[in-house]
Design an enzyme around this catalytic site. Structure first.
Site, short mmCIF file in Angstrom:
data_model
loop_
_atom_site.label_atom_id
_atom_site.label_comp_id
_atom_site.label_asym_id
_atom_site.label_seq_id
_atom_site.Cartn_x
_atom_site.Cartn_y
_atom_site.Cartn_z
N SER A 1 0.84 -1.19 0.00
CA SER A 1 0.00 0.00 0.00
C SER A 1 0.88 1.26 0.00
O SER A 1 1.68 1.44 -0.92
CB SER A 1 -0.98 -0.05 1.18
N ASN B 1 -0.24 -4.28 -3.69
CA ASN B 1 -1.44 -3.44 -3.55
C ASN B 1 -1.08 -1.96 -3.70
O ASN B 1 -1.41 -1.12 -2.86
CB ASN B 1 -2.13 -3.71 -2.22
N HIS C 1 -7.28 -6.16 -0.21
CA HIS C 1 -6.19 -5.24 0.08
C HIS C 1 -5.14 -5.81 1.02
O HIS C 1 -3.95 -5.52 0.87
CB HIS C 1 -6.74 -3.94 0.67
#
Length: 259
Positions: free
Chosen positions: A92, A116, A236
């Site tokens: 992320s 991600n 996620h």
């Protein structure tokens, strides 16, 4: 596997979980989390490598720092803490940091993995994430339910419970700074990806609502030594929910770039 807190060492002002020996692998978590988000990767990777999973500033046991307004500020903090070349893995926002390191410090990054990762959000997605960032006051703990629902859906799982604990215990000022930097960064520039010299793996979930598969595929197509893996039934929090497939990909990549 439990999500127990692990002991930390300190490197250049950042707290880190360290394990193993050999060529170095650096793990960088996402906004609101902490190094234990990598628990399922640390043990698997440490069998053959030296692993350092860092708490980003204002997260875990790393102190809040002033003037952390850009992803590159977080990358600079990691760069100061990493001794020698490494394979860098980010999830992320951690993926944004990892890619920034690979672009700006190519002599320190032997290979980069972006899990991600966001790339060129749509205008609607950009407005939504920036609106969420603007709601944070840096003083009170943000309600974690929206993030948890995006990451896991509504089912109660040990992974969701662990992330809820981390999101509720992160320093509000550190969370606001990191989330704001994340929200206002569209991802790496196309020109930077095109000149990335090291191997790069982009990996995301087929059920991911924000870091969607076309983003990873587009980045992989731009990088000369890029490749993409899409995990069809993952969302996620893939490193936590799909550790077997993530670990297999990381070990294969490490065998390539760290041999």
């Amino acid at each position: 596997m439990t999500w127990t807190t692990r002991p930390r060492s300190e490197r250049a002002g950042l707290a880190a979980i360290e394990a193993g020996a050999g060529a170095q692998i650096v793990l960088l978590h996402g906004v609101g989390l902490r190094s234990e988000a990598w628990n399922r990767q640390i043990d698997a990777l440490a069998e053959a490598h030296q692993v350092a999973a860092f708490d980003m500033p204002g997260h875990g046991e790393s102190a809040v720092r002033s003037e952390m307004s850009r992803v590159s500020d977080y990358a600079d903090a990691v760069l100061a803490a990493v001794d020698g070349p490494a394979m860098v893995v980010g999830h992320s926002m951690g993926a944004m940091i990892a890619l920034d390191l690979a672009v700006r410090a190519p002599d320190r990054v032997r290979g980069v993995v972006a899990l991600n990762a966001v790339f060129e959000r749509s205008p609607e997605a950009a407005r939504a994430v920036q609106a969420r960032a603007a709601e944070l006051d840096g003083v009170s703990v943000a309600d974690p339910r929206g993030a948890l629902d995006r990451w896991f859906g509504t089912d109660d799982t040990p992974e969701r419970a662990a992330c809820q604990d981390w999101l509720c215990s992160v320093t509000p000022a550190g969370y606001k700074a990191a989330y704001t930097a994340f929200a206002h960064n569209p991802g790496p520039r196309r020109a930077d990806l095109a000149r990335l010299s090291c191997p790069a793996l982009f990996m995301t979930g087929g059920l991911e609502p924000n870091s969607i598969p076309v983003m990873s595929e587009a980045m992989a197509a731009l990088v000369p030594k890029g490749r993409a893996i899409i995990v069809p039934d993952a969302a996620h929090m893939m490193p936590m929910t799909h550790p077997e497939v993530v670990n297999a990909a990381l070990l294969d990549f490490a065998a390539e770039v760290l041999s």
